[in-house]
Design a protein around this motif. Structure first.
Motif, PDB file in Angstrom:
ATOM      1  N   MET A   1     -23.863   2.096  -9.053  1.00  0.00           N
ATOM      2  CA  MET A   1     -23.085   2.322  -8.019  1.00  0.00           C
ATOM      3  C   MET A   1     -23.390   3.125  -7.022  1.00  0.00           C
ATOM      4  O   MET A   1     -24.042   4.306  -6.991  1.00  0.00           O
ATOM      5  CB  MET A   1     -21.579   2.683  -8.591  1.00  0.00           C
ATOM      6  N   SER A   2     -23.212   2.284  -5.782  1.00  0.00           N
ATOM      7  CA  SER A   2     -23.712   3.178  -4.363  1.00  0.00           C
ATOM      8  C   SER A   2     -22.733   4.478  -4.063  1.00  0.00           C
ATOM      9  O   SER A   2     -21.619   4.245  -4.373  1.00  0.00           O
ATOM     10  CB  SER A   2     -23.951   2.278  -3.410  1.00  0.00           C
ATOM     11  N   ASP A   3     -23.412   5.616  -3.867  1.00  0.00           N
ATOM     12  CA  ASP A   3     -22.316   6.639  -3.483  1.00  0.00           C
ATOM     13  C   ASP A   3     -21.520   6.263  -2.168  1.00  0.00           C
ATOM     14  O   ASP A   3     -20.768   7.253  -1.669  1.00  0.00           O
ATOM     15  CB  ASP A   3     -22.940   8.125  -3.349  1.00  0.00           C
ATOM     16  N   LYS A   4     -21.940   4.989  -1.384  1.00  0.00           N
ATOM     17  CA  LYS A   4     -21.129   4.864  -0.277  1.00  0.00           C
ATOM     18  C   LYS A   4     -19.947   3.950  -0.580  1.00  0.00           C
ATOM     19  O   LYS A   4     -19.040   3.940   0.155  1.00  0.00           O
ATOM     20  CB  LYS A   4     -22.291   3.961   0.848  1.00  0.00           C
ATOM     21  N   LEU A   5     -19.879   3.665  -1.534  1.00  0.00           N
ATOM     22  CA  LEU A   5     -18.451   2.866  -1.980  1.00  0.00           C
ATOM     23  C   LEU A   5     -17.702   4.090  -2.437  1.00  0.00           C
ATOM     24  O   LEU A   5     -17.754   4.820  -3.061  1.00  0.00           O
ATOM     25  CB  LEU A   5     -18.770   1.898  -3.495  1.00  0.00           C
ATOM     26  N   ARG A   6     -16.145   3.655  -1.939  1.00  0.00           N
ATOM     27  CA  ARG A   6     -15.088   4.338  -2.248  1.00  0.00           C
ATOM     28  C   ARG A   6     -14.198   3.846  -3.049  1.00  0.00           C
ATOM     29  O   ARG A   6     -14.055   2.662  -3.407  1.00  0.00           O
ATOM     30  CB  ARG A   6     -14.461   4.701  -0.983  1.00  0.00           C
ATOM     31  N   ILE A   7     -13.606   4.809  -3.964  1.00  0.00           N
ATOM     32  CA  ILE A   7     -12.709   4.223  -5.150  1.00  0.00           C
ATOM     33  C   ILE A   7     -11.338   4.753  -4.522  1.00  0.00           C
ATOM     34  O   ILE A   7     -11.005   5.769  -4.187  1.00  0.00           O
ATOM     35  CB  ILE A   7     -13.061   4.647  -6.399  1.00  0.00           C
ATOM     36  N   ALA A   8     -10.272   3.585  -4.305  1.00  0.00           N
ATOM     37  CA  ALA A   8      -8.796   3.976  -3.965  1.00  0.00           C
ATOM     38  C   ALA A   8      -8.359   4.899  -5.020  1.00  0.00           C
ATOM     39  O   ALA A   8      -8.431   4.964  -6.151  1.00  0.00           O
ATOM     40  CB  ALA A   8      -8.066   3.006  -3.867  1.00  0.00           C
ATOM     41  N   ARG A   9      -7.610   5.977  -4.456  1.00  0.00           N
ATOM     42  CA  ARG A   9      -6.827   6.955  -5.220  1.00  0.00           C
ATOM     43  C   ARG A   9      -5.564   6.259  -5.964  1.00  0.00           C
ATOM     44  O   ARG A   9      -5.102   6.660  -7.013  1.00  0.00           O
ATOM     45  CB  ARG A   9      -6.701   8.336  -4.701  1.00  0.00           C
ATOM     46  N   GLU A  10      -4.861   5.445  -5.068  1.00  0.00           N
ATOM     47  CA  GLU A  10      -3.803   4.824  -5.473  1.00  0.00           C
ATOM     48  C   GLU A  10      -3.453   3.503  -4.780  1.00  0.00           C
ATOM     49  O   GLU A  10      -3.907   3.241  -3.737  1.00  0.00           O
ATOM     50  CB  GLU A  10      -2.447   5.699  -4.937  1.00  0.00           C
ATOM     51  N   VAL A  11      -3.102   2.375  -5.613  1.00  0.00           N
ATOM     52  CA  VAL A  11      -2.890   1.219  -5.147  1.00  0.00           C
ATOM     53  C   VAL A  11      -1.521   0.837  -5.840  1.00  0.00           C
ATOM     54  O   VAL A  11      -1.193   0.915  -7.008  1.00  0.00           O
ATOM     55  CB  VAL A  11      -3.836   0.186  -5.857  1.00  0.00           C
ATOM     56  N   ARG A  12      -0.736   0.279  -5.038  1.00  0.00           N
ATOM     57  CA  ARG A  12       0.991  -0.228  -5.153  1.00  0.00           C
ATOM     58  C   ARG A  12       1.125  -1.445  -4.995  1.00  0.00           C
ATOM     59  O   ARG A  12       0.654  -1.940  -3.909  1.00  0.00           O
ATOM     60  CB  ARG A  12       1.653   0.843  -4.601  1.00  0.00           C
ATOM     61  N   VAL A  13       1.622  -2.289  -5.722  1.00  0.00           N
ATOM     62  CA  VAL A  13       1.967  -3.845  -5.666  1.00  0.00           C
ATOM     63  C   VAL A  13       3.509  -3.673  -5.804  1.00  0.00           C
ATOM     64  O   VAL A  13       4.047  -3.200  -6.700  1.00  0.00           O
ATOM     65  CB  VAL A  13       1.355  -4.384  -6.843  1.00  0.00           C
ATOM     66  N   GLU A  14       3.960  -4.291  -4.653  1.00  0.00           N
ATOM     67  CA  GLU A  14       5.454  -4.509  -4.746  1.00  0.00           C
ATOM     68  C   GLU A  14       5.823  -5.997  -4.342  1.00  0.00           C
ATOM     69  O   GLU A  14       5.419  -6.643  -3.470  1.00  0.00           O
ATOM     70  CB  GLU A  14       6.020  -3.907  -3.510  1.00  0.00           C
ATOM     71  N   ARG A  15       6.234  -6.629  -5.530  1.00  0.00           N
ATOM     72  CA  ARG A  15       6.762  -8.035  -5.714  1.00  0.00           C
ATOM     73  C   ARG A  15       8.406  -8.109  -5.260  1.00  0.00           C
ATOM     74  O   ARG A  15       9.111  -7.619  -6.096  1.00  0.00           O
ATOM     75  CB  ARG A  15       6.576  -8.676  -6.633  1.00  0.00           C
ATOM     76  N   HIS A  16       8.843  -8.894  -4.235  1.00  0.00           N
ATOM     77  CA  HIS A  16      10.127  -9.124  -4.125  1.00  0.00           C
ATOM     78  C   HIS A  16      10.233 -10.733  -3.897  1.00  0.00           C
ATOM     79  O   HIS A  16       9.986 -11.282  -2.807  1.00  0.00           O
ATOM     80  CB  HIS A  16      10.727  -8.538  -2.764  1.00  0.00           C
ATOM     81  N   GLY A  17      10.638 -11.395  -4.919  1.00  0.00           N
ATOM     82  CA  GLY A  17      10.785 -13.001  -4.925  1.00  0.00           C
ATOM     83  C   GLY A  17       9.458 -13.521  -4.758  1.00  0.00           C
ATOM     84  O   GLY A  17       8.515 -13.152  -5.419  1.00  0.00           O
ATOM     85  N   GLN A  18       9.175 -14.140  -3.638  1.00  0.00           N
ATOM     86  CA  GLN A  18       8.145 -15.032  -3.411  1.00  0.00           C
ATOM     87  C   GLN A  18       7.089 -14.156  -2.625  1.00  0.00           C
ATOM     88  O   GLN A  18       6.159 -14.599  -2.116  1.00  0.00           O
ATOM     89  CB  GLN A  18       8.196 -16.132  -2.710  1.00  0.00           C
ATOM     90  N   ILE A  19       7.491 -13.016  -2.054  1.00  0.00           N
ATOM     91  CA  ILE A  19       6.720 -11.926  -1.264  1.00  0.00           C
ATOM     92  C   ILE A  19       6.025 -10.820  -2.042  1.00  0.00           C
ATOM     93  O   ILE A  19       6.745 -10.224  -3.099  1.00  0.00           O
ATOM     94  CB  ILE A  19       7.558 -11.119  -0.163  1.00  0.00           C
TER      95      ILE A  19
ATOM     96  N   GLY B   1      -1.130   4.162   0.317  1.00  0.00           N
ATOM     97  CA  GLY B   1       0.081   4.219   1.321  1.00  0.00           C
ATOM     98  C   GLY B   1      -0.127   3.411   2.387  1.00  0.00           C
ATOM     99  O   GLY B   1       0.760   3.027   3.004  1.00  0.00           O
ATOM    100  N   ALA B   2      -1.352   2.653   2.741  1.00  0.00           N
ATOM    101  CA  ALA B   2      -1.448   1.708   3.758  1.00  0.00           C
ATOM    102  C   ALA B   2      -1.215   0.202   3.287  1.00  0.00           C
ATOM    103  O   ALA B   2      -2.230  -0.087   2.262  1.00  0.00           O
ATOM    104  CB  ALA B   2      -2.711   2.029   4.733  1.00  0.00           C
ATOM    105  N   GLU B   3      -0.401  -0.527   3.970  1.00  0.00           N
ATOM    106  CA  GLU B   3      -0.252  -1.786   3.364  1.00  0.00           C
ATOM    107  C   GLU B   3      -1.581  -2.669   3.876  1.00  0.00           C
ATOM    108  O   GLU B   3      -2.147  -2.651   4.902  1.00  0.00           O
ATOM    109  CB  GLU B   3       0.940  -2.594   4.216  1.00  0.00           C
TER     110      GLU B   3
END
Length: 78
Positions: A1-19, A26-28
């Motif tokens: 793996m290249s040291d240029k690649l970043r790994i996200a510290r946090e990913v959040r998925v929110e599901r509300h009905g069909q959305i 923290g950024a959408e």
């Protein structure tokens, strides 16, 4: 793996009905994702790095399959 690649510290998925909304550190995620397709999360265990897979809609998709190493990789592994 290249040291240029970043790994996200946090990913959040929110599901509300069909959305479905995806947040990375923290950024959408700015594009529509398919809420009716599976949003696959896993594996989550002490030894594995968690992952998330989802479907993104696009008007056009370009795929470039170039299996030659990146120039930096060639220098490291002659």
């Amino acid at each position: 793996m290249s040291d240029k690649l970043r790994i996200a510290r946090e990913v959040r998925v929110e599901r509300h009905g069909q959305i479905a909304r995806l947040f990375i550190e923290g950024a959408e995620f700015p594009f529509h994702i398919a809420a009716d397709d599976p949003i696959v999360i896993g594996p989550i265990s002490g030894d594995d790095m968690p992952t998330v897979r989802f479907t993104v809609f696009a008007e056009r998709i370009n795929v470039i399959n170039d299996f030659t190493p990146e120039p930096d990789d060639q220098e490291k592994n002659p």
